[in-house]
Design a protein around this motif. Structure first.
Motif, mmCIF file in Angstrom:
data_model
loop_
_atom_site.group_PDB
_atom_site.id
_atom_site.type_symbol
_atom_site.label_atom_id
_atom_site.label_comp_id
_atom_site.label_asym_id
_atom_site.label_seq_id
_atom_site.Cartn_x
_atom_site.Cartn_y
_atom_site.Cartn_z
ATOM 1 N N ASP A 155 0.840 -1.277 -0.067
ATOM 2 C CA ASP A 155 0.089 -0.106 -0.018
ATOM 3 C C ASP A 155 0.806 1.329 -0.160
ATOM 4 O OD1 ASP A 155 -2.503 1.353 2.399
ATOM 5 O OD2 ASP A 155 -1.765 2.039 0.436
ATOM 6 N N ARG A 156 0.676 1.981 -1.161
ATOM 7 C CA ARG A 156 1.662 3.386 -1.380
ATOM 8 C C ARG A 156 0.745 4.572 -0.768
ATOM 9 N NH1 ARG A 156 4.075 -0.509 -4.283
ATOM 10 N NH2 ARG A 156 6.045 -0.334 -4.736
ATOM 11 N N SER A 157 -0.593 4.377 -0.430
ATOM 12 C CA SER A 157 -1.466 5.509 -0.423
ATOM 13 C C SER A 157 -0.837 6.612 0.596
ATOM 14 C CB SER A 157 -2.824 4.851 0.105
ATOM 15 O OG SER A 157 -2.867 4.295 1.352
ATOM 16 N N GLY A 158 0.060 6.104 1.624
ATOM 17 C CA GLY A 158 0.568 7.113 2.426
ATOM 18 C C GLY A 158 1.602 7.847 2.143
ATOM 19 N N SER A 197 2.070 10.125 -0.188
ATOM 20 C CA SER A 197 2.217 11.608 -0.524
ATOM 21 C C SER A 197 1.972 12.269 1.039
ATOM 22 C CB SER A 197 0.731 11.668 -0.986
ATOM 23 O OG SER A 197 -0.259 11.329 -0.446
#
Ligand code: GLC
Length: 749
Positions: free
Chosen positions: A473-476, A478
């Motif tokens: 999960d790369r959503s954090g 930014s």
């Protein structure tokens, strides 16, 4: 038999036992300790039925905590029926007292239980995982932490710890490397002694000491491919030179028990090995304690393929010298029939029971079965200020500075703003690591809290988790980039989850899990200075991080006081002094890799046909014994007081060490040797001594070691433990790679 009658019989029998005990006690001569102890054991043995004897050889988990594949329903009924002599995974003054009362008040003879638990790196106050604590190279400190663990555990009804774990560990893929003292035999042997002394103290009858356990006997850390429980196969020479010494050291320190290893060695499962437990442990080393199997390890002789059924497994284990069956219920179920059939003898059973009863007497359990279940001591001692201070000190001493380009560290406490990023930055759960037993992670102080308590009130701390420990999960990302952009400096707390090392936790890859490395990449693009704080239970492949991040701190899983300790190091309130107890490879492809390798017949060189890889150097990323400081140290040449050593004298090896920086610092000065030519191949280096010294800025200290015949001994071509004449090199330095050297001859008179 009616309960009333049973209890009265129980009282009569108990009175007989106490009569024997007091009679022998009043005639006690200080030199009759052993004779008196035997008399006490004899007195109890003489009253026991065979079923009661076999009950003493049985250990069950309480289910209070689960540390293996099975739990035991109905263990309380087992206690009441006298079918079990020991319980593990139970603690708490009141809870253990309640179980002890069942044994003492409700069984025919009232023989007290012994309570065991994995008090490995602390009980309620949790210290760094053993691999991290060993990075302190401070044996006094490591003895103190075991002492504190024993004080807290014994206040909560425990008598026996399944520690120290002293398996030599050279494979970063193996999860239990976290629980070990690392790759080196000499260092692990020192840790073994310190831990046994710390846990057992000088009087097992005191109410603040624990019987300790040397585990896992033996060579569990050599599991093929680093896969837990996998096959082990090695020469007797390697077994005796590398894997056995820490266990022999434990016996020499008086360790009370041994635990079998799950693995086979050369075709024989340890739990069925007469060679290990009878020939070596009792024959060669004269061990007088008791041996407990590991969790259902007796049962596992069946899948190992050396026992056709559980009865045969039980007979093999007893014959090998295993006195107590952990959780397998095989002794309880099969020994009566095996005895009847003549497969096992009454003497074998009696000897096992005697070994166990001796320790129940040594612990004082027959005099007062409840002395370890004192709620007042529990309230006073558990997690007290003194213990927490020791936890912070130990965590500080365990931290290893791996990189510090341009002296990025330490940070200024008055810094304007700091970005704190990563899944381990504000995380309590992982801080106490694996095998944290009774430790409660909610007692742990996070890195975020530790930093908040150190920086000035004007410092802005901008936090973002950025990523999970182990997901894609790369959503954090930014948010992490945003907090970095608005901060003066970035601290990233990354690593593994606590359960990614420890038992049944081998990894085929040893890099930062999940997308944590990608998170670093994104944050580096902001151009901010990034400091990487690692929390992990094994050597990681940090090759990319070492090339791209200016400062790296290895903090392991630093325990209850991790946050304050790491913050003190980050901001210079404490100068890091830790040294790696294990090699950090460039790649998992190098594993197993350790400093004391053999030279081979084609040592690596420019020549194609030499021992090397096509794609990476043979050298590790960070060598054994490596660790930086906020100051710097300079070493003089190595001075020897003689050039020839004989069996009757010693060689003084001296160096001057100077603190050439501008802050006080501690340095672990290490001494290695190499036997240049012998009847068998010898390692290119072997650690033989070390000294941790503190130096003020500009201060020079002459450090002197003394080498003697004993330091040079090895197993020659005929397996004789000896020293052969010839040239030796001696190396002294700040780690196993950066050393100065000198030579001497060992001559026979
Ligand atoms: C586990 C471990 C051993 C531990 C025991 C009891 O399987 O191998 O180290 O002491 O069980 O928890």
């Amino acid at each position: 038999m009616e309960k009333k009658n049973r209890i009265s019989l129980n009282i009569i029998c108990a009175a007989i036992i106490m009569l024997f005990v007091s009679a022998s006690a009043c005639t006690q001569q200080p030199s009759d300790d052993d004779a008196q102890l035997e008399a006490k054991v004899d007195s109890v043995m003489s009253l026991m039925t065979m079923e009661e004897k076999i009950g003493q050889m049985t250990l069950y988990t309480s289910g209070f905590d689960q540390t293996g594949p099975t739990v035991r329903e109905g263990y309380k009924e087992d206690i009441r029926a006298g079918r079990v002599g020991a319980i593990f995974n139970a603690y708490g003054a009141e809870f253990n007292r309640s179980l002890q009362e069942m044994a003492v008040e409700e069984t025919r003879l009232g023989i007290p239980l012994i309570f065991g638990y994995d008090v490995v790196h602390g009980h309620k106050t949790i210290f760094p995982i053993p691999l991290g604590e060993t990075a302190s190279w401070d044996m006094d400190l490591m003895q103190q932490t075991a002492r504190v663990a024993a004080v807290e555990a014994s206040a909560q009804g425990l008598h026996w710890t399944f520690a120290p774990m002293i398996d030599i560990s050279r494979d970063a893929r193996w999860g239990r490397i976290a629980e070990s003292a690392g790759e080196d035999t000499y260092l692990t042997s020192k840790v073994s002694r310190a831990k046994v002394r710390g846990f057992q103290g000088t009087d097992l009858g005191a109410n603040n000491t624990l019987v300790s356990t040397a585990k896992h006997f033996v060579a569990y850390g050599a599991a093929k491919a680093g896969r837990d429980y996998h096959t082990v196969d090695m020469s007797d020479r390697t077994l005796r030179e590398v894997y056995l010494p820490p266990f022999k050291a434990a016996v020499e320190e008086g360790v009370g028990s041994f635990m079998t290893a799950f693995n086979e060695i050369g075709g024989v499962p340890a739990t069925a090995s007469e060679y290990l437990f009878t020939d070596i442990l009792r024959g060669e080393w004269d061990f007088d304690g008791f041996v407990v199997s590991d969790y259902t390890a007796v049962n596992e002789l069946i899948p190992h393929g050396v026992a056709a059924d559980s009865a045969e497994a039980g007979a093999l284990a007893l014959k090998a010298g295993v006195d107590m069956d952990m959780q397998g219920a095989i002794y309880h179920k099969h020994l009566p029939d095996l005895l009847e059939e003549g497969v096992v003898s009454e003497d074998q059973i009696n000897e096992a029971v005697r070994r166990i009863l001796r320790y129940k007497f040594k612990l004082g359990l027959f005099e007062d079965p409840y002395r370890y279940s004192d709620t007042e001591r529990e309230d006073e001692l558990v997690l007290n200020e003194e213990h927490l201070d020791l936890a912070e000190e130990t965590a500080q001493e365990s931290i290893v500075l791996l990189k510090n380009n341009d002296n990025v560290l330490p940070l200024d406490e008055n810094i304007g703003s700091l970005a704190l990023i990563g899944p381990l930055a504000d995380n309590q759960r992982e801080l106490i690591g694996s095998w944290s037993a009774a430790g409660d992670y909610t007692d742990a102080v996070t890195l975020r809290k530790g930093i908040e308590n150190v920086v000035s009130s004007g410092t802005e701390i901008n936090y973002a988790k950025g990523a999970d420990i182990n997901s894609d999960d790369r959503s954090g990302f930014s948010e992490a980039v945003q907090v970095a952009n608005r901060s003066d400096v970035v601290v990233m707390a990354l690593g593994e989850a606590a359960n990614m090392s420890g038992e049944a936790a081998s990894r085929s890859e040893i890099d930062l899990p999940g997308v944590q490395q990608d998170l670093i990449r994104e944050v580096l693009k902001t151009g901010k200075t990034v400091i990487l704080v690692l929390m992990n239970g094994r050597p990681l492949d940090l090759t990319w991080e070492d090339e791209n991040v200016p400062a790296i701190l290895e903090t392991w899983f630093a325990g209850t006081q991790a946050g304050p300790a790491i913050a003190d190091i980050l901001f210079g309130d404490d100068n890091p002094s830790g040294k790696l107890p294990v090699t950090f490879p460039r790649s998992v492809g190098q594993v197993p890799i350790h400093y004391d390798m053999k030279n081979t017949g084609r040592p690596m060189s420019e020549n194609k046909y030499t021992s090397k890889y096509l794609d990476i150097p043979n050298s590790p990323l960070y060598p054994f014994g490596y660790g930086l400081s906020y100051t710097s140290f300079e070493y003089s040449d190595v001075n020897l007081d003689k050039t020839e050593l004989t069996a009757s004298d010693s060689l003084a090896v001296s160096v001057d060490v100077t603190n050439t920086g501008d802050v006080e610092g501690e340095e672990v000065v290490q001494l290695y040797i190499r036997d240049m030519t012998a009847s068998v191949t010898r390692p290119v280096k072997e650690l033989k001594d070390f000294k941790k010294i503190a130096l003020a800025p500009g201060e020079t200290s002459e450090v002197t070691f003394y080498l003697s015949h004993e330091d040079l001994e090895f197993y020659d071509i005929d397996m004789n433990w000896t020293v052969e004449p010839g040239e030796f090199k001696v190396f002294v330095g700040t780690n196993s790679r950066d050393v100065n050297d000198a030579s001497f001859e060992y001559v026979t008179q």
